[in-house]
Design an enzyme around this catalytic site. Structure first.
Site, mmCIF file in Angstrom:
data_model
loop_
_atom_site.group_PDB
_atom_site.id
_atom_site.type_symbol
_atom_site.label_atom_id
_atom_site.label_comp_id
_atom_site.label_asym_id
_atom_site.label_seq_id
_atom_site.Cartn_x
_atom_site.Cartn_y
_atom_site.Cartn_z
ATOM 1 C CG ASP A 37 51.271 47.637 44.864
ATOM 2 O OD1 ASP A 37 51.880 46.636 44.434
ATOM 3 O OD2 ASP A 37 50.943 47.767 46.060
ATOM 4 C CB VAL A 64 42.882 44.110 43.637
ATOM 5 C CG1 VAL A 64 43.935 44.642 42.689
ATOM 6 C CG2 VAL A 64 43.506 43.340 44.797
ATOM 7 C CE1 TYR A 155 48.444 33.247 48.237
ATOM 8 C CE2 TYR A 155 49.530 31.105 48.318
ATOM 9 C CZ TYR A 155 49.427 32.382 47.785
ATOM 10 O OH TYR A 155 50.317 32.791 46.816
ATOM 11 C CE LYS A 159 47.588 33.492 44.893
ATOM 12 N NZ LYS A 159 47.723 34.590 43.904
ATOM 13 C CB THR A 190 58.842 38.113 46.357
ATOM 14 O OG1 THR A 190 57.890 37.436 47.184
ATOM 15 C CG2 THR A 190 58.888 37.472 44.985
HETATM 16 P P1 NAD Z 1 54.848 40.819 47.245
HETATM 17 O O1 NAD Z 1 54.307 40.937 48.610
HETATM 18 O O2 NAD Z 1 56.292 41.056 46.992
HETATM 19 O O3 NAD Z 1 54.011 41.774 46.261
HETATM 20 C C1 NAD Z 1 52.614 41.814 46.299
HETATM 21 C C2 NAD Z 1 52.165 43.213 45.920
HETATM 22 O O4 NAD Z 1 50.717 43.214 45.913
HETATM 23 C C3 NAD Z 1 52.604 44.279 46.928
HETATM 24 O O5 NAD Z 1 53.226 45.367 46.258
HETATM 25 C C4 NAD Z 1 51.306 44.709 47.596
HETATM 26 O O6 NAD Z 1 51.280 46.089 47.979
HETATM 27 C C5 NAD Z 1 50.295 44.422 46.497
HETATM 28 N N1 NAD Z 1 48.957 44.247 47.055
HETATM 29 C C6 NAD Z 1 48.607 43.482 48.125
HETATM 30 N N2 NAD Z 1 47.306 43.622 48.383
HETATM 31 C C7 NAD Z 1 46.822 44.485 47.447
HETATM 32 C C8 NAD Z 1 45.538 45.031 47.203
HETATM 33 N N3 NAD Z 1 44.489 44.720 47.989
HETATM 34 N N4 NAD Z 1 45.371 45.880 46.151
HETATM 35 C C9 NAD Z 1 46.436 46.195 45.369
HETATM 36 N N5 NAD Z 1 47.679 45.728 45.570
HETATM 37 C C10 NAD Z 1 47.868 44.890 46.611
HETATM 38 O O7 NAD Z 1 54.415 39.371 46.742
HETATM 39 P P2 NAD Z 1 54.949 38.431 45.563
HETATM 40 O O8 NAD Z 1 55.684 37.322 46.198
HETATM 41 O O9 NAD Z 1 55.579 39.213 44.483
HETATM 42 O O10 NAD Z 1 53.575 37.817 45.062
HETATM 43 C C11 NAD Z 1 52.963 38.204 43.846
HETATM 44 C C12 NAD Z 1 51.907 37.179 43.486
HETATM 45 O O11 NAD Z 1 52.509 35.897 43.319
HETATM 46 C C13 NAD Z 1 50.819 37.009 44.553
HETATM 47 O O12 NAD Z 1 49.577 36.807 43.917
HETATM 48 C C14 NAD Z 1 51.250 35.756 45.272
HETATM 49 O O13 NAD Z 1 50.168 35.104 45.884
HETATM 50 C C15 NAD Z 1 51.827 34.955 44.121
HETATM 51 N N6 NAD Z 1 52.764 33.903 44.521
HETATM 52 C C16 NAD Z 1 53.911 34.219 45.181
HETATM 53 C C17 NAD Z 1 54.775 33.196 45.537
HETATM 54 C C18 NAD Z 1 56.064 33.469 46.262
HETATM 55 O O14 NAD Z 1 56.691 32.501 46.709
HETATM 56 N N7 NAD Z 1 56.501 34.717 46.408
HETATM 57 C C19 NAD Z 1 54.460 31.866 45.221
HETATM 58 C C20 NAD Z 1 53.284 31.600 44.544
HETATM 59 C C21 NAD Z 1 52.441 32.635 44.183
#
Ligand code: NAD
Length: 249
Positions: A37, A64, A155, A159, A190
């Site tokens: 992270d 990343v 976004y 995706k 989340t």
């Molecule tokens: P979150 O914000 O709880 O966690 C995301 C994590 O990614 C965080 O710990 C953040 O520090 C880390 N991060 C962000 N930018 C970064 C970078 N440049 N380098 C390294 N780490 C980085 O989010 P989440 O809801 O757990 O989402 C996780 C994944 O699921 C994401 O790809 C998100 O797009 C996808 N997603 C989430 C949802 C939702 O409803 N929560 C729905 C569809 C897809």
């Protein structure tokens, strides 16, 4: 067949939400989870929680969006643990507003984190996986990238790119024994989703046949399946874990 004993898994975005749940489930099934992270403290907190249950995890902080950092991180895992069996690209980020209200700098950041932030770790991991003759990659897409979401156009574009990228990689590296699949979450409970307008959420949930948000562990279960030997003949697929939001015939 969902057994990761002796395997090493690197999960980007492992410090929070879905990524943290993925790290936990892979470790529960025997993997060493490398919790990656941008937020070093969050990565260490996930890793410590996993270790407190007697499972194996370590933290690694890198961004990343930085290609050189992705390569260094993957090489450090290979050197420390003799290879990299599973890569999950879960780091992601977005905000919610109308496209016409957004600035190009915001669009570039969304593409950097969500699309290039998937491409760069995957490219780095493939160097190792091709050399070792196998591996499994699971990218985290979004239902936004399959059916669109108002307020998340850029976004959704990024995706959608993750999905097309994953399929192309799957075709490119199948001959090396490497599988690549995507999990497409629906709205999941989340930190990323906290602070959304309750009226918007209620409207959204009316379109979800199971009528609730996903729990991070439910997304992680799909990832564990696709990364495991149970999915040994599955590649180039997109698994929606979204309560039926995008079901199609
Ligand atoms: P979150 O914000 O709880 O966690 C995301 C994590 O990614 C965080 O710990 C953040 O520090 C880390 N991060 C962000 N930018 C970064 C970078 N440049 N380098 C390294 N780490 C980085 O989010 P989440 O809801 O757990 O989402 C996780 C994944 O699921 C994401 O790809 C998100 O797009 C996808 N997603 C989430 C949802 C939702 O409803 N929560 C729905 C569809 C897809």
């Amino acid at each position: 067949m969902i057994d990761f004993s002796g395997r090493t898994a690197l999960v980007t975005g492992g410090g929070s939400g879905i990524g943290a749940a993925i790290c936990a489930v892979l470790a529960e099934q025997g993997a060493l989870s490398v919790v990656a992270d941008l937020d070093a403290a969050a990565a260490e907190s996930t890793a410590a929680a996993i270790r407190s249950k007697g499972d194996r995890a370590e933290a690694l902080d890198f961004d990343v969006t930085d290609d050189a950092a992705c390569r260094t991180a993957v090489e450090s895992v290979r050197d420390a643990h003799g290879g990299l069996d599973v890569l999950v690209t879960c780091a992601g980020w977005t905000l919610m507003h109308r496209l016409v209200d957004e600035e190009p700098d915001y669009w570039r950041r969304v593409v950097d984190v969500n699309l290039l932030g998937t491409v760069q770790p995957v490219a780095a991991a493939l160097q190792v996986m091709v050399d070792q003759g196998g591996g499994a990659i699971v990218t985290i897409a979004s239902e936004a990238g399959r059916i669109g979401t108002p307020g998340q156009a850029m976004y959704a574009g990024a995706k959608g790119g993750v999905i097309a990228f994953t399929k192309s990689v799957a075709r490119e590296v199948a001959r090396h024994g490497i599988r690549a699949n995507a999990v497409s979450p629906g709205i999941t409970d989340t930190p990323l989703m906290q602070g959304q307008d309750p009226a918007d959420m209620a409207k959204f949930l009316r379109g979800v046949p199971l009528r609730r948000l996903a729990r991070p562990e439910e997304i992680a279960a799909g990832v564990a399946f696709l990364a495991s030997g149970a999915a040994s003949f599955v590649t180039g697929e997109v698994l929606s874990v979204s309560g039926g939001l995008s079901m199609a015939g």
